[in-house]
Design an enzyme around this catalytic site. Structure first.
Site, PDB file in Angstrom:
ATOM      1  N   LYS A 117      30.847 -44.509  41.069  1.00 38.81           N
ATOM      2  CA  LYS A 117      32.012 -44.539  41.971  1.00 38.81           C
ATOM      3  C   LYS A 117      32.980 -43.467  41.519  1.00 38.81           C
ATOM      4  CE  LYS A 117      33.447 -47.270  45.374  1.00 38.81           C
ATOM      5  NZ  LYS A 117      32.568 -48.151  46.174  1.00 38.81           N
TER       6      LYS A 117
HETATM    7  N1  GLU Z   1      31.440 -46.966  49.574  1.00 36.98           N
HETATM    8  C1  GLU Z   1      30.362 -47.760  50.055  1.00 36.98           C
HETATM    9  C2  GLU Z   1      30.133 -48.957  49.161  1.00 36.98           C
HETATM   10  O1  GLU Z   1      31.016 -49.384  48.467  1.00 36.98           O
HETATM   11  C3  GLU Z   1      29.113 -46.938  50.310  1.00 36.98           C
HETATM   12  C4  GLU Z   1      28.553 -46.245  49.123  1.00 36.98           C
HETATM   13  C5  GLU Z   1      27.438 -45.262  49.470  1.00 36.98           C
HETATM   14  O2  GLU Z   1      27.051 -45.194  50.616  1.00 36.98           O
HETATM   15  O3  GLU Z   1      26.985 -44.596  48.539  1.00 36.98           O
HETATM   16  O4  GLU Z   1      29.098 -49.566  49.167  1.00 36.98           O
END
Ligand code: GLU
Length: 427
Positions: A117
């Site tokens: 993240k």
């Molecule tokens: N931000 C989204 C999540 O928390 C998608 C992450 C992604 O597609 O890599 O799952």
């Protein structure tokens, strides 16, 4: 007894923040992992943390410095994967927790990814479009040393959209001298994005919501739904539930809380939000005090905003049958216990909102093969992944008499730790 493996100071869960919640969730699953639990310390430490200074020229000629992060929690099962959020409250410990939840989520729905993240500590609403572009490009350059289509693939998250992903893709591509569409997901369709990606998280929530409702004998067509957060996740999920006949009786976002027992016109509200940036000022419902939101009676509650929204202060007031976690980490572990005692079924984030990363995976596969699928194919495959994941967690939950969250963690941690065990320790 002091641990044989003391944690570095920045990993201590000395507050009740998201990282502390995550560590508690890991402690809860440990007894169910058998001999694999000897690898569990791996999950309590992110693999790699990058903190970057993001200096940019502001429109007024001054130089602004902003704090950026990219955390790769685990890569035992594949490249790191997870979104990037822009928010004034982003902290390292929050991004660490969000990266760990991505590892669990990707393993729970069996995506061939680890977890990561990123985030920048800014309030994007105070930035002009040019400033947003500059901050995105500089952040991307700063983290370019650890991202790449086979290494770590960022995506959209809170306050980052397709345009931000396009700038990230362009910046990375310019630096390596070739177009690398697979470096981020959530891109515009014109740039290697996938049909159905924008709706994917909301669609996944709807799918697991229907499965859960069926298991407890709730009829979606007469269900009352309340939603916190009315962006890409909450807004789309609300629309799909309404299309299936349900009533959305209350919505809360960062601007207001609105209530209408006979059902809010969700289509009109979506239009209002896209014009005004929030639900405040919507004339089709009554405005309530924010705190009253948690006491509203419903059949389905969808927290689709930020972490720790359901906590010890409000959990016992919640009167619903199913909580479907659209946000990441919206329920603290203590609140989770209260909901369970009150017989409220919680479909955890790592299953409920996995539709987003699932279609991100489809996007990545399409980019690599330069062969694009129809929206119908994508939605069918998404539904299949979500249903399979739901059926597995439901079965494990019954087998061990545990919550759906613990069941999802059992499945995910076993997959990750098995990969760790097979790979062994290097060197
Ligand atoms: N931000 C989204 C999540 O928390 C998608 C992450 C992604 O597609 O890599 O799952």
């Amino acid at each position: 007894m002091p641990s044989k493996h003391p944690l570095p100071s920045y990993l201590h869960a000395d507050s009740l923040g998201p990282w502390g919640s995550y560590l508690q969730q890991i402690d809860r699953v440990a007894p169910y992992l058998g001999s694999l639990s000897r690898w569990i310390e791996t999950l309590k430490r992110p693999k790699r943390i990058l903190i970057v200074d993001v200096p940019i020229k502001m429109d007024d000629g001054t130089t602004g410095h902003f704090e950026g992060y990219r955390v790769q929690h685990n890569t035992a099962r594949g490249p790191a994967k997870g979104g990037v959020r822009y928010h004034q409250d982003v902290t390292l410990s929050e991004v660490m927790a969000l990266s760990a939840w991505m590892s669990i989520k990707n393993a729970a729905v069996n995506m061939p990814y680890g977890g990561a993240k990123g985030g920048i500590r800014i309030d994007p609403r105070k930035f002009s479009r040019n400033e947003l572009e500059r901050v995105t490009r500089r952040y991307t350059s700063e983290i370019a040393i650890i991202i790449g289509p086979n290494i770590d693939i960022p995506a959209s998250d809170v306050n980052t959209d397709e345009q931000v992903m396009a700038w990230m893709m362009d910046t990375y591509s310019m630096n390596i001298g070739q177009a690398a569409t697979g470096v981020v997901t959530g891109k515009p369709v014109s740039l290697g994005g996938s049909l159905g990606r924008r709706e994917a998280t909301g669609r996944g929530i709807f799918t697991v919501g229907c499965e859960a409702a069926q298991h407890i004998g709730l009829d979606i067509a007469s269900a009352r739904v309340v939603v916190q957060g009315f962006g890409n996740v909450g807004g789309i999920a609300a629309k799909l539930f309404v299309d299936a006949g349900a009533k959305v009786v209350a919505v809360q976002d960062h601007t207001d809380t609105i209530y209408k027992p006979s059902g809010i016109n969700v289509y009109a509200l979506l239009e209002h939000v896209s014009a005004q940036g929030g639900i405040t000022g919507f004339s089709g419902a009554e405005s309530l005090a924010n705190d009253d939101f948690w006491g509203i009676e419903s059949d389905i509650l969808i927290p689709a905003a930020l972490e720790s929204q359901i906590n010890e202060q409000n959990a016992s007031r919640i009167r619903t049958k199913i909580v479907i976690e659209g946000a990441n980490g919206p329920t603290t572990p203590n609140a989770d216990d209260i909901l369970r005692e009150n017989n409220i079924l919680v479909i955890p984030d790592v299953i409920a909102n996995a539709g987003g990363v699932t279609v991100s995976y489809f996007e990545w596969v399409q980019d690599f093969s330069s062969f694009f699928w129809t929206e119908d194919e994508i939605n069918q495959r998404l539904k299949h992944v979500m249903r399979e994941a739901f059926a597995s967690v439901w079965q494990v939950a019954r087998e061990h008499t545990v919550s759906i969250r613990t069941a999802a963690y059992i499945i995910a941690c076993k997959r990750i730790l098995m990969a760790c065990e097979m790979r062994g320790l290097y060197p």
